[in-house]
Motif scaffolding. Sequence first.
Motif, PDB file in Angstrom:
ATOM      1  N   ARG A 492      30.789  82.083 -47.904  1.00 26.86           N
ATOM      2  CA  ARG A 492      29.623  81.710 -47.108  1.00 26.86           C
ATOM      3  C   ARG A 492      29.501  82.661 -45.932  1.00 26.86           C
ATOM      4  O   ARG A 492      30.408  82.746 -45.096  1.00 26.86           O
ATOM      5  N   GLY A 493      28.372  83.344 -45.876  1.00 27.96           N
ATOM      6  CA  GLY A 493      28.145  84.308 -44.813  1.00 27.96           C
ATOM      7  C   GLY A 493      28.299  85.736 -45.308  1.00 27.96           C
ATOM      8  O   GLY A 493      28.894  86.002 -46.355  1.00 27.96           O
ATOM      9  N   HIS A 498      28.110  85.349 -37.804  1.00 32.22           N
ATOM     10  CA  HIS A 498      28.537  83.975 -38.017  1.00 32.22           C
ATOM     11  C   HIS A 498      27.370  83.023 -38.222  1.00 32.22           C
ATOM     12  O   HIS A 498      27.573  81.897 -38.695  1.00 32.22           O
ATOM     13  N   GLN A 499      26.159  83.419 -37.880  1.00 31.38           N
ATOM     14  CA  GLN A 499      25.011  82.556 -38.106  1.00 31.38           C
ATOM     15  C   GLN A 499      24.702  82.406 -39.597  1.00 31.38           C
ATOM     16  O   GLN A 499      24.082  81.431 -40.017  1.00 31.38           O
ATOM     17  N   GLY A 501      26.941  82.032 -42.004  1.00 31.61           N
ATOM     18  CA  GLY A 501      27.908  81.190 -42.696  1.00 31.61           C
ATOM     19  C   GLY A 501      29.227  81.156 -41.955  1.00 31.61           C
ATOM     20  O   GLY A 501      29.485  81.970 -41.051  1.00 31.61           O
ATOM     21  N   ASP A 502      30.089  80.208 -42.321  1.00 29.59           N
ATOM     22  CA  ASP A 502      31.375  80.012 -41.638  1.00 29.59           C
ATOM     23  C   ASP A 502      32.504  80.809 -42.263  1.00 29.59           C
ATOM     24  O   ASP A 502      33.675  80.582 -41.932  1.00 29.59           O
ATOM     25  N   SER A 504      33.884  80.581 -45.125  1.00 33.35           N
ATOM     26  CA  SER A 504      34.759  79.814 -46.005  1.00 33.35           C
ATOM     27  C   SER A 504      34.548  80.257 -47.452  1.00 33.35           C
ATOM     28  O   SER A 504      33.474  80.743 -47.823  1.00 33.35           O
TER      29      SER A 504
END
Length: 512
Positions: A492-493, A498-499, A501-502, A504
């Motif tokens: 994710r991302g 960082h906006q 995704g986190d 992970s």
Amino acid sequence: MRELGRRSEAAAHPFKRAGAPAEPSAANNSFGRADVPLVLTNRVRRREEVVAVCAAAAALGIHVGMAATHARALVSDLDVRPHDQAADAALLDRLALLAVRRWSPIAAATPPDGLWLDLTGCEHLHGGEERFCRRIIAFCQRAGFTARVSVADTPGAAHALARFGCTAITIVPRGETVAALSPLSLAALRLEKPSLVAGRRFGFERIADLLPVARAPLARRLGLAAITRLDQALGSVAEPITPREDPAMPVAERRPLEPIGTAEAIAQVIEDLLGDLAELLQARGLGARSLRLCGARVDGSEQVVAIGTSRPTREVPHLLRLLKLKIERIDPGMGLEQFWLAATHTEPLDAVELGAVLAGDPLVRDPARLVDVVAGRIGSEAVFRIVPVASHVPERAVAHCDPVEVPGDWPNWRRPVRLFARPEPLWGVIALLPDQPPKRFEWRGRTHRVVAGDGPERIHGEWWRRDAEVWGVRDYFRVEDEHGGRFWLFRRGDGMDHQTGDLSWWIHGVFA
């Protein structure tokens, strides 16, 4: 069980703009002026009572049950008209017939202002219970009515919640009927006026007050009819729905010389009924998509089974095979003395072209018969085919469709043979940001060491659905571990902002 209640009369349409000045062209139409309150009256015992009011009349303090003379005294220019019960009954019957033809094969009117719909086994055809309720509300709004719809386990509970519930759409989960009915008043049980008066005298205000009381003392206070209504609402006593018969529905009937109860005799009667029904369907140029077999027992009860087909047909051997699978569900009791076979859903069926077969071309096998047999054993919901959907998001790129339909062309994307319904999280992931596949990850308690990887394949969220997907970014990787397992992972991302995704890691599918 489904209950549809109608709150306003057909004459409510001119008062959609209650209180606003009427248009000049509609000032003297046949419905009356929009600024004049309208009520409908009917003779109840020895006096004229108000049985329906418009919004303008309700705002002036007129309510149902008020004496007509009292209403005229409150409003000097009140438009009072007699209530045409025959017209309302005819309209309700037409709505029930429409429901049988479009929504459910089992639908009946509940006078004076409601419909019962039994959607057992066919709610998936309308997109589920909640979506079907919204469709009914929209249909009634287009027809000029206001409606309240409830979904419950029993007809009595649906009837009560549709008329005395707090919301326009009430869906009661299975097994929670008692909790949903408890806060309602006694009038929701369709009790007679003497029972309601007795209930108030003994301090019974809600249905919850009746539940802890023993049946014998309660019957002495309220009467046996009140106990029956309570048990019907809770499901302790059956309340069958007598469906509205469609005169255009093909129906075949057989009455044996004496009651029968063996499987062989029932199968023979079914074969005779199918022969009669096939002739009716052939004369009309129709094929059956669903059949309902009803058998009347000696004790007056009925046994009903139903089948469905993936394509319209009137082939007796195929339909007989499907109905024979349902014979074990028929309880003959002391014997069955009458049978009906109705084609509840029919479609036009033209002649089959046999030119290719006569010319010797290979015949393409039709999976419809196999689908019908499998669906008859395990249920129609368990048989489906996957079709592609125009979407970049993997979990939205496929959908279920009818198993006999030919799916469209699949996009030339490399996707796993097994895509999880929901991505599963990964732990202990070691990867080099921003665009390298992981070297190690843990999934379902096992550690996997990656020996080969490919990617990333970046997939953005569909921003036109909702604002939260504007920044949604996934980077997908195809990896292979040391044991030969091939997995479809994503982060994710984008690995930098960082906006998006986190960061992970998740697993979304496995390859063959």
